[in-house]
Motif scaffolding. Structure first.
Motif, short mmCIF file in Angstrom:
data_model
loop_
_atom_site.label_atom_id
_atom_site.label_comp_id
_atom_site.label_asym_id
_atom_site.label_seq_id
_atom_site.Cartn_x
_atom_site.Cartn_y
_atom_site.Cartn_z
N VAL A 1 52.13 21.26 25.54
CA VAL A 1 51.14 22.33 25.64
C VAL A 1 50.53 22.31 27.03
O VAL A 1 50.40 21.24 27.65
N THR A 2 50.20 23.48 27.54
CA THR A 2 49.56 23.59 28.84
C THR A 2 48.05 23.58 28.65
O THR A 2 47.50 24.36 27.86
N THR A 3 47.37 22.68 29.37
CA THR A 3 45.93 22.52 29.22
C THR A 3 45.17 23.60 29.98
O THR A 3 45.75 24.39 30.73
N VAL A 4 43.85 23.62 29.81
CA VAL A 4 43.01 24.60 30.50
C VAL A 4 43.08 24.43 32.02
O VAL A 4 42.81 25.36 32.77
N ASN A 5 43.48 23.23 32.47
CA ASN A 5 43.59 22.97 33.90
C ASN A 5 45.01 23.17 34.43
O ASN A 5 45.30 22.84 35.58
N GLY A 6 45.89 23.67 33.57
CA GLY A 6 47.25 23.95 34.01
C GLY A 6 48.21 22.79 33.93
O GLY A 6 49.37 22.91 34.33
N LYS A 7 47.76 21.66 33.40
CA LYS A 7 48.63 20.50 33.27
C LYS A 7 49.38 20.57 31.94
O LYS A 7 48.85 21.01 30.93
N THR A 8 50.64 20.13 31.95
CA THR A 8 51.43 20.11 30.74
C THR A 8 51.39 18.71 30.12
O THR A 8 51.66 17.73 30.81
N VAL A 9 51.03 18.64 28.84
CA VAL A 9 50.95 17.34 28.16
C VAL A 9 51.81 17.36 26.91
O VAL A 9 51.95 18.41 26.26
N PRO A 10 52.41 16.23 26.55
CA PRO A 10 53.26 16.18 25.37
C PRO A 10 52.44 16.19 24.08
O PRO A 10 51.37 15.58 24.01
N ILE A 11 52.94 16.88 23.08
CA ILE A 11 52.33 16.88 21.75
C ILE A 11 53.45 16.84 20.73
O ILE A 11 54.64 16.97 21.08
N ARG A 12 53.09 16.64 19.47
CA ARG A 12 54.08 16.71 18.39
C ARG A 12 53.62 17.81 17.45
O ARG A 12 52.52 17.74 16.89
N ALA A 13 54.42 18.82 17.29
CA ALA A 13 54.05 19.98 16.49
C ALA A 13 54.81 19.97 15.17
O ALA A 13 55.99 20.28 15.12
N GLU A 14 54.12 19.60 14.09
CA GLU A 14 54.71 19.61 12.76
C GLU A 14 54.04 20.65 11.86
O GLU A 14 54.65 21.13 10.91
N THR A 15 52.79 20.95 12.16
CA THR A 15 52.08 22.00 11.44
C THR A 15 51.17 22.73 12.42
O THR A 15 50.54 22.10 13.27
N ILE A 16 51.15 24.05 12.33
CA ILE A 16 50.35 24.88 13.22
C ILE A 16 49.15 25.41 12.46
O ILE A 16 49.29 25.95 11.36
N CYS A 17 47.95 25.27 13.04
CA CYS A 17 46.75 25.77 12.40
C CYS A 17 46.37 27.15 12.90
O CYS A 17 46.36 27.42 14.11
N LEU A 18 46.06 28.01 11.95
CA LEU A 18 45.44 29.30 12.24
C LEU A 18 44.05 29.27 11.61
O LEU A 18 43.89 28.80 10.49
N HIS A 19 43.04 29.77 12.30
CA HIS A 19 41.70 29.77 11.73
C HIS A 19 41.42 31.09 11.01
O HIS A 19 41.53 32.16 11.61
N GLY A 20 41.07 30.99 9.74
CA GLY A 20 40.81 32.17 8.94
C GLY A 20 39.52 32.88 9.28
O GLY A 20 39.29 34.01 8.84
N ASP A 21 38.66 32.23 10.09
CA ASP A 21 37.38 32.85 10.44
C ASP A 21 37.42 33.53 11.81
O ASP A 21 36.39 34.02 12.28
N GLY A 22 38.58 33.57 12.43
CA GLY A 22 38.69 34.19 13.74
C GLY A 22 38.63 35.71 13.65
O GLY A 22 38.97 36.31 12.62
N ALA A 23 38.22 36.32 14.74
CA ALA A 23 38.09 37.79 14.77
C ALA A 23 39.42 38.49 14.56
O ALA A 23 39.48 39.60 14.03
N HIS A 24 40.51 37.83 14.97
CA HIS A 24 41.84 38.44 14.85
C HIS A 24 42.73 37.64 13.88
O HIS A 24 43.94 37.60 14.04
N ALA A 25 42.11 37.05 12.88
CA ALA A 25 42.81 36.10 12.02
C ALA A 25 44.06 36.69 11.35
O ALA A 25 45.14 36.10 11.39
N VAL A 26 43.92 37.85 10.76
CA VAL A 26 45.05 38.45 10.03
C VAL A 26 46.15 38.86 11.00
O VAL A 26 47.35 38.58 10.77
N ALA A 27 45.78 39.50 12.09
CA ALA A 27 46.77 39.93 13.07
C ALA A 27 47.50 38.73 13.68
O ALA A 27 48.73 38.77 13.87
N PHE A 28 46.77 37.66 13.98
CA PHE A 28 47.38 36.44 14.53
C PHE A 28 48.36 35.86 13.52
O PHE A 28 49.47 35.46 13.88
N ALA A 29 47.94 35.76 12.27
CA ALA A 29 48.81 35.18 11.24
C ALA A 29 50.10 35.98 11.12
O ALA A 29 51.20 35.41 11.06
N ARG A 30 49.98 37.28 11.09
CA ARG A 30 51.15 38.15 10.97
C ARG A 30 52.07 37.99 12.19
O ARG A 30 53.30 37.88 12.05
#
Length: 254
Positions: free
Chosen positions: A209-238
């Protein structure tokens, strides 16, 4: 010799925090594979738990507990300093509460994801993560713990023999140490759909993932979180659901 490319997991879990009083749960549910259900402390009550569990069963979505601090006033997003016994009881009580509702509906809890301030504190605190993992194991050792990728939550759970799922976020920005940008900072949330999709694909296909400072750091992605309280929650999920499918990634519970 060409550099070895990271192995791409053809299956990815897509989770969302639910049962928190937001009006979008029913619209989001068809696009996810795991629902993290508030257990009444930071949000929700028995009625919302029943409603969300019923929705999850209708859409064959895995049911998870989403325990947080007892702090509805601040939505569980204010840090608290509790004793080990208090933290243990905090987790165990909420798991028992949701499990009781699940049993009444012939449903089963499959995973646990701490909420808000509790999640972020545990991510950086080995001792707190160990207490949380202990409470989960003592309650139900078959449960999978969702925790921030490369965090103490994942390490502590794995050390206790619990199943884990390393979590990444579609709509949050990252710091150079792999932590999430605090919500108190103005650039903590990603509210642009194109940016969110770009980050999701980078995390899933490149395991970075690219950080706010533009640096790339390793992560392990097994599950992705979407926040249901976000302003664009449904559109993002879709959009995330559609984009993952277009890249031949199957969305299913971890």
């Amino acid at each position: 010799m060409a550099a070895t490319q990271p192995e791409i997991n053809m299956y990815i879990d897509l989770n969302c925090d639910m049962g928190e009083g937001m009006p979008t749960d029913a619209e989001i549910m068809p696009y996810i594979s795991s629902a993290n259900i508030a257990c009444g402390y930071h949000a929700g009550d028995r009625d919302t738990m029943e409603q969300t569990i019923t929705l999850a069963l209708q859409h064959q979505v895995a049911i998870g507990a989403h325990p947080g601090f007892r702090d509805k006033e601040n939505f569980g997003r204010t840090e608290q300093q509790l004793s080990d016994a208090e933290v243990y009881d905090l987790i165990a009580t909420q798991l028992y509460t949701l499990d009781k509702v699940c049993l009444s509906l012939n449903a089963t809890i499959q995973h646990v994801k701490p909420h808000g301030a509790l999640y972020n504190m545990a991510a950086r605190d080995q001792h707190l993560s160990t207490i949380i993992a202990q409470a989960i194991r003592d309650t139900n050792p078959a449960l999978c713990l969702f925790g921030l990728s490369n965090s103490w939550l994942i390490k502590a759970a794995a050390a206790m023999g619990l199943k884990t799922a390393s979590e990444v976020f579609a709509d949050r920005t990252y710091q150079e140490d792999g932590s999430l940008t605090p919500r108190s900072q103005p650039n903590a949330l990603i509210d642009n759909e194109a940016d969110a999709l770009q980050q999701v694909l980078q995390m899933v296909t490149k395991q970075e993932v690219t950080t706010v400072n533009g640096k790339t750091v390793p992560i392990r992605a097994e599950t992705i979180c979407l926040h249901g309280d976000g302003a664009h929650a449904v559109a993002f999920a879709r959009a995330v659901h559609k984009t993952l499918g277009e890249h031949h990634l199957t969305i299913q519970h971890t």
